[in-house]
Write a protein that holds these residues in place. Structure first.
Motif: not given
Length: 540
Positions: A341-363
C-alpha cells in the motif's frame, strides 16, 4: 466351326455395347443434373445477394431518414428519429455500431443542460425539451446493455465525451470488450446510477469528468479485466458511491483527480488482481482539499496496493504524491493483509486522515518520503500483526500524528531517517510485542514524540544512529521488558526522558564511553531530579 464361333462373338458383344451406351447416358444425366444444380445454386446466391443489396438499400434509406429526423430542430421529431435509429441498429447487425455512433453523436450535441439544470422548480423545462431527448437516448442505450435486452449492444463502443448527465439509469448494464468514454462528461444534478453494472475487458474513461451537485452510484459495480480511468476528474460537491464495487485485474486510475467537496465512499471496495499480480489502482497525484472520502472497512489482501480502501488482492494501488490539505479521508477499519500500500511522497498539510482500528497482517504499507506539515493523521487502535509499515525518510514538521493504543505484534515498523522537526507524534499506550521497530538515523529536532505508557515487550526496538538535537521525546510510564538500543545515537539538544518509566527491566543500551548522554533523563538521577550527571557504566 469358324462361322459358329464368329456368330457367338457377335452375340456376346451386344450386352457390352448396351452397357456402354447406358453408362454414357447416365454420365450425361449426371452432368446435366450437376450443371442444373450449379445454375440453381448460382441463381440462389445471386438472388440472396440481390435481396441483401435490396435490404441494405432499404436500411440505408431508413438510416438517412432517421438521421434527418435526429437532426431536426424540433425535439419531438428528434425523439422519433432516435427511436427509428435504435430500431435500425437492432435490425442491421452489420452497421449496428454505425447506428449507435449516430445516437452518441447526437447525445454529444445535446450537451446544453437547458434552463432546467440549475433553475428553480417552477422554471424547469416542459416536455419536448432537449433534456427529454437526452434522457431518451440514455434510456435506450442503457436498456440495450442489460441482460434482458432482446438485442445486446454490450460489446459496442460508446462515446459520451462531454455529455451532460443530469439523470440516467445504467444499473445492471454491461460493457464487454468495447471502448467507453465519459471523458469530460458533466454529472451535474439529478441521479445517475451504475449500480451493479459490469465492465468486463472494456476501456472505460471518465478522464476530466466533472461531478458537481449530482448523485452517482457505482455501488456493487464489477470491473473485471477493464481499464477504468478517472484521471483528472473533479469531485466538487457530488455524492459518489463505490461501496461494494469490485476491481479485479485490469487498471483503475484516479491520477490527479481533485476531491474538493462532497461525499465519496469506497467502503468495502475490492481491488483484486490475478495470481500473477496484475491489476493497478492508482490515486497518484490526487488532491484531497475538501469533502469526506471514506475507505472504511476496506480490505487490502495480496499484490501491491497504494491508497486505501477495498480488497486489493494481486493488485497495485498507489497514492504516491497525493495531497491531503483539507476535508476528511477515512480508512477506519481497513484491512491490509497483503501486497503493498503506497503513500510514498504524499503530503499531509491539513484536514483529517484516519486509519483508526486499521489492521495490517501482511504485505507493506509505505509512507516513505511523505510530508506531514499540518492536519491530523490517526492510527489509533490500529493493529499490526505482520507485514511492514514504513515511514522511512518521512518528515513530521507540524501535523498531529496519533498512534494511540496501536498494537505492533510481529510487524516491522520503520522510521529510518525520518525527521521530527515539529508537531506532535504520539505512541501513547501503544504496544511493541514482537517484530522490529526501527528509528535508525532518525532526527529529532523539534517535535514532541510521546511514548507514554508504551509497552516494549518483545522483538527489537532500535534508535541506532538517531540524532536528538531539539524537541522532546518522552517515555513516561513506558515498560521495557525487551531491549531498546540507542547505540551511536547523538544527543546534542532537546530532551529524552526516561525518568518516569514504569518498568526498567532491560535498560536501554547507550554507547559505552563511560558517560551517560547529556540531555537524557534516567530514573533515580544522582541529583534527585532524575537528570543523569557524571560518568556511569555502559548500559546503565
Amino acid at each position: 466351326m469358324c462361322l459358329r464361333y464368329g456368330g457367338n462373338d457377335k452375340v456376346g458383344a451386344v450386352p457390352l455395347v448396351f452397357a456402354a451406351i447406358a453408362g454414357a447416358v447416365v454420365l450425361v444425366v449426371l452432368i446435366v443434373a450437376y450443371r442444373r444444380h450449379r445454375v440453381a445454386a448460382s441463381i440462389a446466391v445471386l438472388n440472396s445477394a440481390n435481396a441483401q443489396l435490396e435490404r441494405d438499400r432499404g436500411y440505408r434509406e431508413r438510416f438517412t431518414a432517421a438521421a434527418a429526423q435526429v437532426g431536426d430542430e424540433k425535439a419531438a421529431i428528434q425523439l422519433a428519429g432516435v427511436r427509428a435509429m435504435a430500431e435500425l441498429a437492432d435490425a442491421w447487425p452489420e452497421r449496428r455500431q454505425t447506428c449507435v455512433d449516430a445516437l452518441c453523436a447526437h447525445l454529444r450535441r445535446l450537451n446544453s443542460p437547458d434552463a432546467g439544470l440549475d433553475a428553480a422548480p417552477g422554471d424547469q423545462p416542459k416536455s419536448g425539451s432537449t433534456r427529454d431527448v437526452r434522457r431518451a437516448v440514455i434510456k435506450i442505450i442503457a436498456a440495450h446493455l442489460r441482460l434482458s435486452a432482446k438485442v445486446s449492444w454490450r460489446s459496442l463502443d460508446f462515446d459520451f465525451t462531454g455529455v451532460v448527465f443530469d439523470g440516467g439509469d445504467f444499473s445492471r448494464a454491461g460493457f464487454s470488450g468495447g471502448k467507453v468514454s465519459f471523458s469530460g462528461a458533466r454529472f451535474a444534478g439529478g441521479e445517475v446510477s451504475f449500480a451493479d453494472a459490469e465492465f468486463s475487458g472494456s476501456e472505460v474513461s471518465f478522464d476530466g469528468a466533472e461531478f458537481s451537485g449530482s448523485q452517482v452510484s457505482f455501488a456493487g459495480a464489477e470491473f473485471s479485466g477493464s481499464q477504468v480511468s478517472f484521471d483528472g476528474a473533479g469531485f466538487s460537491g457530488a455524492q459518489i458511491d463505490f461501496r461494494r464495487s469490485t476491481f479485479s485485474a485490469g487498471e483503475a486510475s484516479f491520477r490527479r483527480a481533485k476531491f474538493s467537496a462532497g461525499e465519496i465512499s469506497f467502503g468495502r471496495t475490492q481491488f483484486s488482481g490475478t495470481q500473477t499480480g496484475q491489476g493497478f489502482a492508482g490515486f497518484s497525484g490526487a488532491e484531497f482539499s475538501g469533502g469526506e472520502i471514506s475507505f472504511s472497512g476496506a480490505e487490502f489482501c495480496g499484490g501491491r496496493v497504494g491508497f486505501g480502501g477495498g480488497m486489493f488482492s494481486g493488485a497495485q494501488v498507489g497514492f504516491d504524491g497525493a495531497e491531503f490539505s483539507a476535508g476528511h479521508v477515512s480508512f477506519a477499519d481497513a484491512r491490509f493483509s497483503g501486497g503493498e500500500v503506497n503513500y510514498r511522497g504524499a503530503r499531509f498539510s491539513g484536514g483529517q486522515v484516519s486509519f483508526g482500528s486499521a489492521g495490517l497482517s501482511g504485505g507493506e504499507v509505505s509512507f516513505s518520503g511523505a510530508r506531514f506539515s499540518g492536519g491530523q493523521v490517526s492510527f489509533g487502535l490500529a493493529g499490526l500483526s505482520g507485514g511492514q509499515l514504513s515511514f522511512n525518510d518521512a518528515e513530521f514538521s507540524g501535523a498531529q500524528i496519533d498512534f494511540h493504543s496501536a498494537r505492533f505484534c510481529g510487524a516491522q515498523v520503520s522510521f529510518i531517517l525520518a525527521r521530527f522537526s515539529g508537531g506532535v507524534v504520539s505512541f501513547v499506550l501503544s504496544k511493541f510485542s514482537a517484530g522490529q521497530a526501527s528509528f535508525n538515523g532518525a532526527k529529532f529536532s523539534g517535535s514532541l514524540v510521546d511514548f507514554g505508557s508504551t509497552r516494549f515487550s518483545g522483538g527489537l526496538v532500535d534508535f541506532f544512529g538517531a540524532e536528538f538535537s531539539g524537541g522532546q521525546v518522552s517515555f513516561d510510564g513506558a515498560r521495557f521488558t525487551t531491549q531498546v538500543s540507542f547505540l551511536l545515537a547523538k544527543f546534542s539538544g532537546g530532551e529524552v526522558d526516561f525518568s518516569k518509566v514504569a518498568d526498567w527491566s532491560p535498560q536501554p543500551q547507550f554507547d559505552g564511553d563511560g558517560r551517560r548522554p547529556a540531555g537524557v533523563r534516567l530514573p533515580g538521577g544522582s541529583n534527585g531530579t532524575g537528570v543523569s550527571e557524571g560518568p556511569s557504566s555502559a548500559g546503565s
